[in-house]
Design a protein around this motif. Structure first.
Motif, PDB file in Angstrom:
ATOM      1  N   TYR A 154       6.177   9.853   0.318  1.00 37.40           N
ATOM      2  CA  TYR A 154       5.229   8.865   0.383  1.00 37.40           C
ATOM      3  C   TYR A 154       5.389   7.462   0.985  1.00 37.40           C
ATOM      4  CZ  TYR A 154       5.296  10.893  -4.207  1.00 37.40           C
ATOM      5  OH  TYR A 154       4.710  11.851  -5.190  1.00 37.40           O
ATOM      6  N   ILE A 155       4.910   6.679   2.349  1.00 38.39           N
ATOM      7  CA  ILE A 155       4.844   5.950   3.160  1.00 38.39           C
ATOM      8  C   ILE A 155       4.517   4.775   2.281  1.00 38.39           C
ATOM      9  CG2 ILE A 155       3.830   4.973   5.587  1.00 38.39           C
ATOM     10  CD1 ILE A 155       3.729   7.668   6.375  1.00 38.39           C
ATOM     11  N   VAL A 156       5.153   3.652   1.753  1.00 39.23           N
ATOM     12  CA  VAL A 156       5.331   2.533   1.546  1.00 39.23           C
ATOM     13  C   VAL A 156       5.528   1.678   2.576  1.00 39.23           C
ATOM     14  CG1 VAL A 156       5.742   0.809  -0.456  1.00 39.23           C
ATOM     15  CG2 VAL A 156       5.753   3.172  -0.735  1.00 39.23           C
ATOM     16  N   SER A 157       4.060   0.351   2.671  1.00 41.96           N
ATOM     17  CA  SER A 157       3.653  -0.853   3.509  1.00 41.96           C
ATOM     18  C   SER A 157       3.824  -1.794   2.973  1.00 41.96           C
ATOM     19  CB  SER A 157       2.635  -0.305   4.212  1.00 41.96           C
ATOM     20  OG  SER A 157       3.145   1.595   5.233  1.00 41.96           O
ATOM     21  N   GLN A 206       7.807  -0.775   6.655  1.00 44.35           N
ATOM     22  CA  GLN A 206       7.123   0.687   6.170  1.00 44.35           C
ATOM     23  C   GLN A 206       8.715   1.686   5.582  1.00 44.35           C
ATOM     24  OE1 GLN A 206       5.317   2.357   9.621  1.00 44.35           O
ATOM     25  NE2 GLN A 206       3.244   2.113   7.988  1.00 44.35           N
ATOM     26  N   GLU A 222       1.598  -1.215  -0.244  1.00 44.31           N
ATOM     27  CA  GLU A 222      -0.224  -0.028   0.037  1.00 44.31           C
ATOM     28  C   GLU A 222       1.179   1.379  -0.500  1.00 44.31           C
ATOM     29  OE1 GLU A 222      -2.259   1.981   3.891  1.00 44.31           O
ATOM     30  OE2 GLU A 222      -3.751   0.549   2.348  1.00 44.31           O
ATOM     31  N   THR A 223       0.335   2.614  -0.728  1.00 43.20           N
ATOM     32  CA  THR A 223       1.464   3.530  -0.850  1.00 43.20           C
ATOM     33  C   THR A 223       0.468   4.488  -0.529  1.00 43.20           C
ATOM     34  OG1 THR A 223       2.439   2.448  -3.007  1.00 43.20           O
ATOM     35  CG2 THR A 223       2.498   4.978  -2.401  1.00 43.20           C
ATOM     36  N   VAL A 224       0.562   5.302   0.072  1.00 46.88           N
ATOM     37  CA  VAL A 224       0.706   6.738   0.578  1.00 46.88           C
ATOM     38  C   VAL A 224       0.582   7.441   0.420  1.00 46.88           C
ATOM     39  CG1 VAL A 224      -1.139   8.046   2.970  1.00 46.88           C
ATOM     40  CG2 VAL A 224      -0.881   5.541   2.893  1.00 46.88           C
ATOM     41  N   GLU A 225      -0.022   9.368  -0.026  1.00 48.09           N
ATOM     42  CA  GLU A 225       0.548  10.146  -0.015  1.00 48.09           C
ATOM     43  C   GLU A 225       0.322  10.976   0.946  1.00 48.09           C
ATOM     44  OE1 GLU A 225       1.263  13.932  -3.292  1.00 48.09           O
ATOM     45  OE2 GLU A 225      -0.095  12.458  -3.604  1.00 48.09           O
ATOM     46  N   THR A 226       1.454  11.560   1.698  1.00 50.27           N
ATOM     47  CA  THR A 226       0.874  12.288   3.611  1.00 50.27           C
ATOM     48  C   THR A 226       1.116  13.848   2.820  1.00 50.27           C
ATOM     49  OG1 THR A 226       3.196  12.827   4.554  1.00 50.27           O
ATOM     50  CG2 THR A 226       1.376  10.846   4.725  1.00 50.27           C
ATOM     51  N   ARG A 268       9.882   5.059   3.433  1.00 48.90           N
ATOM     52  CA  ARG A 268       9.442   6.473   4.265  1.00 48.90           C
ATOM     53  C   ARG A 268      10.239   7.417   3.174  1.00 48.90           C
ATOM     54  NH1 ARG A 268       6.179   8.260   8.125  1.00 48.90           N
ATOM     55  NH2 ARG A 268       5.270   6.704   9.737  1.00 48.90           N
TER      56      ARG A 268
END
Length: 160
Positions: free
Chosen positions: A68-71, A145, A60-64, A147
């Motif tokens: 970018y946080i790739v989990s 995780q 899962e990739t999240v952009e804050t 970052r």
């Protein structure tokens, strides 16, 4: 044709006509007798495995806004089995498992030894080149995780 007798008061469930009863019995026998029963059990066993490593893993990739946080969920995987690779704007997560399986039977003096190697990888494309010096990665309780800070590009003014 029907096996249900009109005067039978003990029979609470209506019987199917004979041709249908035979077809249903044949179908039931087909699915409960070997080899079909063994085949269906092997399918059940396949879907009971929570994480067959050769099929990939959840990422899962999240952009804050700042990073970018790739989990990646990697249950049962050791930190030494994980490799991270960066090329341009691509991040590749690879997992490799090598095991030696040994079976010994002293009665028949049969010794069986085999090496098992399983590998899975996922590649994530990001919209900008990745600066490998600013990446931070952690692995705890089966969760990897990564970052990656978002870098601001240079703004170019357009002349009139």
């Amino acid at each position: 044709m029907s096996s249900m007798l009109p005067g039978d008061k003990n029979n609470h469930k209506p019987q199917l006509p004979e041709p249908f009863r035979d077809i249903i019995k044949t179908m039931n026998d087909f699915f409960t007798d070997k080899p079909m029963r063994g085949f269906l059990q092997s399918i059940d066993e396949f879907f009971k495995q929570p994480f067959p490593i050769g099929t990939g893993f959840q990422v899962e990739t999240v952009e804050t806004g700042k990073e970018y946080i790739v989990s990646a969920e990697l249950p049962g995987i050791k930190k030494e089995q994980i490799q991270l690779n960066i090329t341009g704007n691509y991040l590749t997560i690879s997992v490799e498992n090598q095991e030696l399986e040994t079976e010994e039977n002293d009665l028949t003096r049969v010794y069986h030894r085999k090496y098992v190697r399983q590998q899975a990888s996922r590649t994530i494309a990001l919209p900008q080149a990745i600066n490998e010096k600013s990446i931070k990665a952690s692995y705890r309780d089966g969760l990897l995780q990564i970052r990656i800070p978002q870098e601001k590009g240079r703004v170019i003014d357009i002349e009139e």
